[in-house]
Design an enzyme around this catalytic site. Sequence first.
Site, PDB file in Angstrom:
ATOM      1  N   GLU A  30       0.741  -1.139  -0.110  1.00 46.72           N
ATOM      2  CA  GLU A  30       0.069   0.079   0.110  1.00 46.72           C
ATOM      3  C   GLU A  30       0.909   1.236   0.011  1.00 46.72           C
ATOM      4  OE1 GLU A  30      -3.374   0.829  -0.147  1.00 46.72           O
ATOM      5  OE2 GLU A  30      -2.425   3.016   0.159  1.00 46.72           O
ATOM      6  N   GLN A  31       0.589   2.119  -0.855  1.00 47.81           N
ATOM      7  CA  GLN A  31       1.545   3.286  -0.932  1.00 47.81           C
ATOM      8  C   GLN A  31       1.261   4.209   0.435  1.00 47.81           C
ATOM      9  OE1 GLN A  31       0.213   5.654  -4.350  1.00 47.81           O
ATOM     10  NE2 GLN A  31      -1.878   6.001  -3.735  1.00 47.81           N
ATOM     11  N   ARG A 104     -16.687   4.561   6.370  1.00 48.25           N
ATOM     12  CA  ARG A 104     -15.666   3.637   5.532  1.00 48.25           C
ATOM     13  C   ARG A 104     -14.472   3.413   6.462  1.00 48.25           C
ATOM     14  NH1 ARG A 104     -16.602   4.731   0.142  1.00 48.25           N
ATOM     15  NH2 ARG A 104     -14.800   3.902  -0.523  1.00 48.25           N
ATOM     16  N   TYR A 213     -27.777   9.051   4.681  1.00 46.28           N
ATOM     17  CA  TYR A 213     -28.143   7.904   5.757  1.00 46.28           C
ATOM     18  C   TYR A 213     -27.201   8.057   6.871  1.00 46.28           C
ATOM     19  CZ  TYR A 213     -23.972   5.849   3.100  1.00 46.28           C
ATOM     20  OH  TYR A 213     -22.724   5.849   2.401  1.00 46.28           O
ATOM     21  N   ASP A 291     -12.097  -1.275  -7.965  1.00 42.70           N
ATOM     22  CA  ASP A 291     -12.273  -0.219  -9.115  1.00 42.70           C
ATOM     23  C   ASP A 291     -11.205  -0.231  -9.882  1.00 42.70           C
ATOM     24  OD1 ASP A 291     -14.429   1.108  -7.573  1.00 42.70           O
ATOM     25  OD2 ASP A 291     -13.398   2.698  -7.169  1.00 42.70           O
TER      26      ASP A 291
HETATM   27  P1  FAD Z   1      -9.680   1.815  -3.251  1.00 39.67           P
HETATM   28  O1  FAD Z   1     -10.610   2.223  -2.080  1.00 39.67           O
HETATM   29  O2  FAD Z   1      -9.495   3.340  -4.108  1.00 39.67           O
HETATM   30  O3  FAD Z   1      -8.353   1.553  -2.828  1.00 39.67           O
HETATM   31  C1  FAD Z   1      -7.351   1.392  -3.449  1.00 39.67           C
HETATM   32  C2  FAD Z   1      -5.802   1.267  -2.650  1.00 39.67           C
HETATM   33  O4  FAD Z   1      -4.840   1.308  -3.664  1.00 39.67           O
HETATM   34  C3  FAD Z   1      -5.564   2.854  -1.980  1.00 39.67           C
HETATM   35  O5  FAD Z   1      -5.435   2.431  -0.608  1.00 39.67           O
HETATM   36  C4  FAD Z   1      -4.365   3.507  -2.698  1.00 39.67           C
HETATM   37  O6  FAD Z   1      -3.737   4.055  -1.706  1.00 39.67           O
HETATM   38  C5  FAD Z   1      -3.758   2.073  -3.280  1.00 39.67           C
HETATM   39  N1  FAD Z   1      -2.876   2.523  -4.223  1.00 39.67           N
HETATM   40  C6  FAD Z   1      -3.253   3.292  -5.331  1.00 39.67           C
HETATM   41  N2  FAD Z   1      -2.220   3.314  -6.205  1.00 39.67           N
HETATM   42  C7  FAD Z   1      -1.048   2.603  -5.536  1.00 39.67           C
HETATM   43  C8  FAD Z   1       0.222   2.203  -5.831  1.00 39.67           C
HETATM   44  N3  FAD Z   1       0.609   2.514  -6.866  1.00 39.67           N
HETATM   45  N4  FAD Z   1       0.954   1.557  -5.168  1.00 39.67           N
HETATM   46  C9  FAD Z   1       0.306   0.874  -3.996  1.00 39.67           C
HETATM   47  N5  FAD Z   1      -0.880   1.410  -3.523  1.00 39.67           N
HETATM   48  C10 FAD Z   1      -1.639   1.886  -4.178  1.00 39.67           C
HETATM   49  N6  FAD Z   1     -19.467   1.816  -3.274  1.00 39.67           N
HETATM   50  C11 FAD Z   1     -20.365   0.943  -2.489  1.00 39.67           C
HETATM   51  O7  FAD Z   1     -20.650  -0.082  -2.608  1.00 39.67           O
HETATM   52  N7  FAD Z   1     -21.487   1.627  -1.564  1.00 39.67           N
HETATM   53  C12 FAD Z   1     -21.477   3.100  -1.349  1.00 39.67           C
HETATM   54  O8  FAD Z   1     -22.189   3.261  -0.843  1.00 39.67           O
HETATM   55  C13 FAD Z   1     -20.521   3.823  -2.057  1.00 39.67           C
HETATM   56  N8  FAD Z   1     -20.779   4.947  -1.953  1.00 39.67           N
HETATM   57  C14 FAD Z   1     -19.764   6.036  -2.941  1.00 39.67           C
HETATM   58  C15 FAD Z   1     -19.717   7.209  -2.721  1.00 39.67           C
HETATM   59  C16 FAD Z   1     -19.074   7.949  -3.556  1.00 39.67           C
HETATM   60  C17 FAD Z   1     -19.063   9.512  -3.544  1.00 39.67           C
HETATM   61  C18 FAD Z   1     -17.991   7.386  -4.246  1.00 39.67           C
HETATM   62  C19 FAD Z   1     -17.158   8.373  -5.275  1.00 39.67           C
HETATM   63  C20 FAD Z   1     -17.910   6.185  -4.405  1.00 39.67           C
HETATM   64  C21 FAD Z   1     -18.851   5.195  -3.584  1.00 39.67           C
HETATM   65  N9  FAD Z   1     -18.628   3.955  -3.557  1.00 39.67           N
HETATM   66  C22 FAD Z   1     -19.632   3.013  -2.914  1.00 39.67           C
HETATM   67  C23 FAD Z   1     -17.714   3.088  -4.333  1.00 39.67           C
HETATM   68  C24 FAD Z   1     -16.672   2.773  -3.441  1.00 39.67           C
HETATM   69  O9  FAD Z   1     -16.051   3.617  -2.488  1.00 39.67           O
HETATM   70  C25 FAD Z   1     -15.317   2.223  -4.455  1.00 39.67           C
HETATM   71  O10 FAD Z   1     -16.011   1.393  -5.341  1.00 39.67           O
HETATM   72  C26 FAD Z   1     -14.433   1.289  -3.602  1.00 39.67           C
HETATM   73  O11 FAD Z   1     -13.844   1.994  -2.425  1.00 39.67           O
HETATM   74  C27 FAD Z   1     -13.395   0.652  -4.473  1.00 39.67           C
HETATM   75  O12 FAD Z   1     -12.413  -0.113  -3.245  1.00 39.67           O
HETATM   76  P2  FAD Z   1     -11.009  -0.439  -3.861  1.00 39.67           P
HETATM   77  O13 FAD Z   1     -10.592  -1.174  -3.073  1.00 39.67           O
HETATM   78  O14 FAD Z   1     -11.258  -1.069  -5.383  1.00 39.67           O
HETATM   79  O15 FAD Z   1     -10.289   0.844  -4.391  1.00 39.67           O
END
Ligand code: FAD
Length: 408
Positions: A30-31, A104, A213, A291
């Site tokens: 993790e960065q 979160r 909510y 994502d």
């Molecule tokens: P992230 O949570 O973005 O994690 C990615 C991680 O990778 C981060 O910790 C980052 O620091 C790390 N990283 C990035 N690049 C590097 C690198 N080069 N080297 C090392 N580490 C790195 N979803 C729901 O299911 N319910 C909801 O109610 C909801 N509400 C939302 C409301 C808003 C306004 C938004 C914008 C989104 C919402 N979402 C919701 C979507 C949800 O937040 C994301 O889909 C989810 O957090 C994705 O998780 P992830 O682990 O894929 O990515």
Amino acid sequence: MRTIIVGAGIGGLTAALACLHCGIDVEVYEQAPAFAEVGAGVQISANGSRVLLALGLESALKSLWVEPTGKEIRLWNTGETWKLFDLGVVSRERYGAPYFMIHRADLHRTLIDAVAALKSDAVRLNSRYLTFEQDESGVKITLEDGTSVRGDVLIGADGVHSQIRNQLTGTDRPHFTGCLAWRGLIRSSLLPPNFARPVGTNWVGSGGHVVTYPVRGLESFNFVGIIERNDWQVESWTARGTHEECAADFEGWHPDIHEIIRNIEVPYKWALLGRQPLTRWSFGRATLLGDAAHPTLPMLAQGANMAIEDGAVLAQCLSENASVGQALSRYEDFRIGRTTRLVNGALDNAKRFHNPALANGAGAKKYVEDEWQEDKVKQRYDWIFEYDATRAEEAPRMSGMTAAMYRS
Ligand code: FAD
């Protein structure tokens, strides 16, 4: 098997926990130098909570979540209210798992603790991923400090701006959706007592919508206000705006909305960018998750839920298939149809939530009554909530669209 996960977000940590439960060794890079508290809530529906409960997190999460009795639709100007769907016991009975709302940071901390309980040094902070190479015998990642690490599998869980996605599939070309999302938390004690209800609300209006909510008991309140606006195109969790600017975006909306906006601790703004769903995301020993694989708009509240599902399915595929290549291609097959349908469904919901018919009077009322009829709501949401990612073999059938159908 040595599995390298890049990114300790909700997706990367769920994948790590699910792998450890299956006896697969993981290292998560993790960065961030430390886990900062992102001030926002997240809604976890039955399809996501089913996985978290299967990973043994119910007792840790129970004291942190709010299990709402339901969700409602309200009209932007009059505040007239309709039922969206019942939750609470209904979610448990109908889908076999709870629907909950949570800060979160609380969900994140629970996942970190659970991973650490199984492998104390699994998560390596301050480790920024730069690049990777792969050959027949394994993968090698290089970090910003020059360290390289070898493993058998690479999982890119590095979020919406994924570098690993760019390396695997070519540079991303997001398009701006014309929408800006305002986001913030409010202490409930600052709001009139009638706000403190265990209910989620989707306010809908022509050109915008608002989702509110409760989180942390009923102690805080989460606000996401999405408005059609073209002059802000920065996609970031940390860009700040002002209360005045946010209030101006919702001019003419119900006084409850303005009561909430006035009391937001820090209003953050996030430009909503859309991306075409990928048609492939597993390449040899490397794959994507959350994502990084299928960035989506928040109109179905499914981004985190999909990331959680991915983690469960990926761990099963890695533990049940003889070769890494086979496991990753099976994982992609299980997931790509469903996640594509969800990404497209979120786009459709944007049109529904912001429909011009919602602008005024009798037309608005008729539009809500028609679009949010019980049958239509069931059709839009049941296939999402029913999905059981803990039984990957059945996943394509339950998703309603197999990878083969999606690709044809
Ligand atoms: P992230 O949570 O973005 O994690 C990615 C991680 O990778 C981060 O910790 C980052 O620091 C790390 N990283 C990035 N690049 C590097 C690198 N080069 N080297 C090392 N580490 C790195 N979803 C729901 O299911 N319910 C909801 O109610 C909801 N509400 C939302 C409301 C808003 C306004 C938004 C914008 C989104 C919402 N979402 C919701 C979507 C949800 O937040 C994301 O889909 C989810 O957090 C994705 O998780 P992830 O682990 O894929 O990515």
